[in-house]
Design an enzyme around this catalytic site. Structure first.
Site, PDB file in Angstrom:
ATOM      1  CD  GLU A  12      68.742  19.930  99.416  1.00  0.00           C
ATOM      2  OE1 GLU A  12      67.737  19.451 100.574  1.00  0.00           O
ATOM      3  OE2 GLU A  12      69.483  20.786  99.921  1.00  0.00           O
ATOM      4  CB  CYS A  72      68.496  18.917 103.959  1.00  0.00           C
ATOM      5  SG  CYS A  72      67.659  20.554 103.796  1.00  0.00           S
TER       6      CYS A  72
END
Length: 460
Positions: free
Chosen positions: A233, A267
C-alpha cells in the site's frame, strides 16, 4: 547497532532513545514467531478470538496514554489519536467476530463433476509475516495487518518506522499481554537496511508494506527475488472532484477535513481538488477561507485542528514542492509560511492554484496540508485530470446527477471511489490501490485472505 530516536515534532526535543536489536535478538524473535505457529493453530478460532478481544480491551482501557504517546511521537491532534486507538480496537473485534466466516472454504455441490466424493477449498495460514509499517498511523496501520493475520493463525513480526519507536515497542508487547503465545507478534527494532535480510529468512513466508513508492519497489524486488508474497500500500494523490449539482458547502467542509486529517499526512488524504468551472470561484474562495481559519498549534491541546508535520525532512520536502510551484507561476492563495511557531515542524495549511505540468506538485504527492486546486471545463476534463497520474489509491466524487455518478464509479482509476464523502478506511471494506499506489488488499474479507494459502481439497 545504531540508535533509534523518538522526537516530539511540536518542539523538536528528544523524548527517548533506543538501541537497535542486535542480530542475536532478531534471530530469537524470528525463532519465537516460528515456534508460536503450532500454538496459534491449536488455539482454534475461539481461542484466538478471545485473545484478540482481550487486546482490544487493553487498547480501550489505555486509550488516553496510548493517544498521548502517538501525539507526542508524531504530532497528530490528540482527538485524532484517540480516534485511531478506538478504531484499532474496533478492528480487532471485527476480525475476532468474522475471521472464521471469512476463511471458511467451499464445498462443490456436484463433486462428481471432478470425479470425487467430496471436493472444495480451505484456507490455511502462510506462517510468519513481516510487516513494514509507517509512522502516520502508528497503531492503526499495524493493527489492520496484525488483527487479520493473527486471527488467520499467522505469526507477525513488525519493523515499524524509525521515528515511532515507543509505538513500536508498545505494539510488540500488546498481543502477548492479551494472551497470545510468546513470540506470536513481536517488534524488530532495526533500521531499513536490515529489512531485506529478514525477508530472505526462510522462516518468513510473506511481507506487507505501507509506505513510499521507493520503499515499495525495494520490498517488492527482494520479495520477488525469493518468490515470497507481498502486499503493498503505497502513496496516493487522491482526486476530489466537485460538479455543479453538488452541495458546495458540504463539499468544502469535507474537502478541508479530507486534506488536513492527520496534519495532511495520509495516503488517502484528498490532495487534488478538481472543480467544474461553473462553481470553481465559489468553491475555491470558501475552501481557502476555511483552510486559513484552521487552528494550528500544540497537538496535545484539544482545540488544535492541525499539528506539526512528523519529521523535519517531511516539512522540507513539502516546502520545496510549494516553492517550486510558486517559482513556476502557481498562485498561493493562502498559506506559504513553512513555520508558524518558534519551534517544531509546523506547516501552514496552504491552497495552490494555477498548476501546470511543469511543476513538481502536479505529479508528486504532497505529504502535508497543501491542497492543489484545478479548474475543469466539464466532466470529461475532470476525469482526465483525475486519471492523469500514475497513482490510484482513493478518490471522491461530488454530484447529485446519477449519470455523472455512474460514470465516476466506472471510470475513475482507483482502489476506491467515495460519492459525496471523503475516502476513509473501514474494517468492513477492502482497502488498497492500483498503478503506482501498490497491489493487494487490506481489511475486510479480502484482507485476511491475502496471507492464507487457498488450498484445493479433492477426495476420491
Amino acid at each position: 547497532m545504531g540508535t533509534i530516536h523518538s522526537i516530539d515534532p511540536a518542539t523538536g526535543t528528544e523524548l527517548a532513545t533506543f538501541q537497535e536489536d542486535p542480530d542475536e535478538a532478531v534471530e530469537n524473535k524470528l525463532a519465537a514467531a516460528a515456534a508460536a505457529l503450532p500454538q496459534l493453530g491449536a488455539a482454534g478460532w475461539g481461542g484466538r478470538a478471545a485473545w484478540m478481544r482481550s487486546a482490544a480491551d487493553i487498547l480501550e482501557t489505555e486509550v488516553e496514554a496510548v493517544a498521548l504517546m502517538i501525539t507526542k511521537e508524531m504530532g497528530k491532534p490528540i482527538a485524532q489519536s484517540k480516534a485511531e486507538v478506538l478504531k484499532s480496537a474496533h478492528t480487532m473485534r471485527f476480525y475476532a467476530d468474522n475471521a472464521e466466516q471469512f476463511l471458511t472454504g467451499r464445498t462443490l455441490d456436484n463433486p462428481g463433476a471432478v470425479n470425487a466424493s467430496t471436493a472444495g477449498t480451505r484456507f490455511d495460514p502462510l506462517g510468519v509475516i513481516l510487516a513494514v509499517m509507517p509512522w502516520n498511523y502508528p497503531i492503526w496501520q499495524v493493527v489492520r495487518f496484525a488483527a487479520p493475520a493473527l486471527m488467520a493463525g499467522n505469526a507477525g513480526v513488525l519493523k515499524h518506522a524509525s521515528n515511532v519507536p515507543q509505538s513500536a515497542i508498545y505494539l510488540g508487547e500488546l498481543f502477548t499481554r492479551a494472551g497470545f503465545p510468546k513470540g506470536a507478534f513481536a517488534t524488530l527494532l532495526i533500521g531499513s537496511a536490515r529489512v531485506a535480510d529478514v525477508i530472505r529468512d526462510p522462516r518468513v513466508a510473506a511481507v506487507t508494506l505501507t509506505g513510499s513508492e521507493g520503499a515499495g519497489r525495494s520490498i517488492a524486488a527482494t520479495a520477488g527475488d525469493v518468490l515470497k508474497k507481498a502486499v503493498l500500500e503505497l502513496g496516493g494523490s487522491d482526486p476530489f472532484i466537485v460538479m455543479p449539482s453538488a452541495d458546495i458547502n458540504a463539499a468544502v467542509d469535507t474537502a478541508v477535513k479530507s486534506r488536513t486529517a492527520n496534519n495532511g499526512q495520509a495516503c488517502i488524504n484528498a490532495k487534488r481538488f478538481i472543480v467544474h468551472q461553473d462553481i470553481y470561484d465559489e468553491f475555491t474562495v470558501k475552501f481557502a477561507n476555511k483552510m486559513s481559519s484552521l487552528i494550528v498549534g500544540d497537538p496535545t491541546d484539544p482545540a488544535t485542528e492541525v499539528g506539526p508535520l512528523a519529521t523535519e525532512s517531511g516539512r522540507r520536502e513539502v516546502t520545496e514542492l510549494v516553492e517550486d510551484a510558486r517559482l513556476k507561476g502557481a498562485d498561493i492563495i493562502t498559506g506559504t509560511s513553512p513555520g508558524t511557531h518558534e519551534s517544531g515542524w509546523f506547516y501552514t495549511p496552504t491552497v495552490v492554484t494555477g498548476l501546470t505540468q511543469e511543476m513538481r506538485l502536479w505529479a508528486e504527492e504532497a505529504f502535508g496540508p497543501v491542497a492543489s486546486v484545478y479548474r475543469a471545463a466539464d466532466l470529461d476534463e475532470a476525469l482526465s485530470i483525475a486519471n492523469g497520474l500514475e497513482f490510484g489509491l482513493g478518490s471522491a466524487f461530488w454530484s447529485t446527477n446519477d449519470d455523472e455518478i455512474d460514470r465516476a464509479i466506472r471510470e475513475i482509476e482507483a482502489g476506491a471511489v467515495f460519492i459525496n464523502g471523503m475516502t476513509i478506511s473501514y474494517a468492513e471494506l477492502p482497502f488498497g490501490g492500483i498503478k503506482r499506489s501498490g497491489y493487494g488488499r487490506e481489511l475486510s474479507m479480502e484482507g485476511i485472505r491475502e496471507f492464507c494459502n487457498l488450498k484445493t481439497v479433492w477426495v476420491a
